[in-house]
Design an enzyme around this catalytic site. Sequence first.
Site, PDB file in Angstrom:
ATOM      1  N   ASN A   1       9.215 -17.036 -10.202  1.00 28.14           N
ATOM      2  CA  ASN A   1       9.667 -15.763  -9.648  1.00 28.14           C
ATOM      3  C   ASN A   1      10.525 -15.052 -10.686  1.00 28.14           C
ATOM      4  O   ASN A   1      11.082 -15.677 -11.580  1.00 28.14           O
ATOM      5  CB  ASN A   1      10.545 -16.022  -8.422  1.00 28.14           C
TER       6      ASN A   1
ATOM      7  N   CYS B   1       3.986 -20.870  -7.240  1.00 24.25           N
ATOM      8  CA  CYS B   1       3.336 -21.157  -5.962  1.00 24.25           C
ATOM      9  C   CYS B   1       2.436 -22.361  -6.180  1.00 24.25           C
ATOM     10  O   CYS B   1       1.534 -22.321  -7.027  1.00 24.25           O
ATOM     11  CB  CYS B   1       2.504 -19.969  -5.483  1.00 24.25           C
TER      12      CYS B   1
ATOM     13  N   ARG C   1      14.418 -22.238  -1.715  1.00 27.47           N
ATOM     14  CA  ARG C   1      13.157 -22.594  -1.050  1.00 27.47           C
ATOM     15  C   ARG C   1      11.965 -22.361  -1.979  1.00 27.47           C
ATOM     16  O   ARG C   1      11.384 -23.278  -2.508  1.00 27.47           O
ATOM     17  CB  ARG C   1      13.018 -21.769   0.251  1.00 27.47           C
TER      18      ARG C   1
END
Length: 303
Positions: free
Chosen positions: A250, A241, A16
Site C-alpha cells: 500500500n 494482497c 490489518r
Amino acid sequence: MSTLPQQVKIVEVGPRDGLQNEKESVSAAVKIELVDRLSRAGFANIEAASFVSPKWVPQMATSTEVMAGITRRAGAIYSALTPNMQGFDAALAARADEVVIFGSASEAFSQKNINCSIAESIARFESVAKAAKEHGLRLRGSISCAFGCPYQGEVSLDAVADVVGRMRELGCDEIDIADTIGVSTARKTQAVMLRAAQEFHLDRISGHFHDTYGQALANIYASLEVGVSIFHSSVSGLGGCPYAKGATGNVATEDVLYLMQGLGIETGIDLDMVVDAGQFISQHLGRKGSSRAGNAIAAKRAG
C-alpha cells in the site's frame, strides 16, 4: 487551478491490510503496540483486525486478542474485516466500531479470489450489512480491482459503478475504491472516481492506492483534484494482497502525510509519531520500511 479539500481523513490500514501478508507470525503484543502508537498519533480510523478463517489468513488469527488489548482513543473508529456472519459476530464481540465488507469490480478476480460472481459475493453480505445496521455499527464497503485486474486486465467504469451501486443499496456508510495491483495513472483515477461519484456521495468515497508502478501519490493528488477527501494508507508501506499476483505494498502513510503537509491540507495526524511507529514495526520485521519520507525523516534525525 482546482480547489483541493482543506481537510482529509486518512484511514490507517497497516495493522490489518499491511500485516496480513507477512509470512512470519507477528505477535498480538506487537500488533497492539502498533495500533496504540497509531492511535496516539491521531488517526480517526484504524483498520485493526480481520475476522476471517485463520486457515486462509493465519496472520489475523490473533484479532480477538488485539481488539481486547488496544487502548482506544475517544472518538476513533477501529475497523474489522468481516467476510460472513461468523466474522461479524466475532467483530461485534470484539467491540469493533466498523465492519468492512468487500467485493471486486472484476468478474475474473471475484471468481479467482472467492469462487463466485460479483453479484453472488455482494448478496452474501446482505445479512452482515443488516446486522451491522441493527447493532448500530458503521458499515464500509471495499471494491478491489477498480482500476485494473491481474486476470482480465481492463475494468470498465460501468463495472465499478455497478458495484458501487450494489454497496450503496446494502447501506454502506463509506465505499473504498481500490487500485489493488497499483496500475492506475492520474487521468484514469479521476475518471473512475467521478464515475463512482455518480452512484454515491463523493465525500464518502475513499481512495485506496498501491504503489506497484510508483503512481500512488500522483493518484492521490489526482483524486484530491476531483474532491475525494478520504484515503487509505499503510504505515511504512506495509502490505499487498495475498490473492492479487504482482501487488506490492500500500502507499506509505508517512509519504501521504508529507504530501498533505506540503499542500497545507489538515489531517489531524502527527507525522513524527507515525515515523516512529513505522520504525518500530520495520525493526520488528527485520527490514527497512518502504516509506521514502519516513526513511528520510528518520535519517535526518539520526544526523
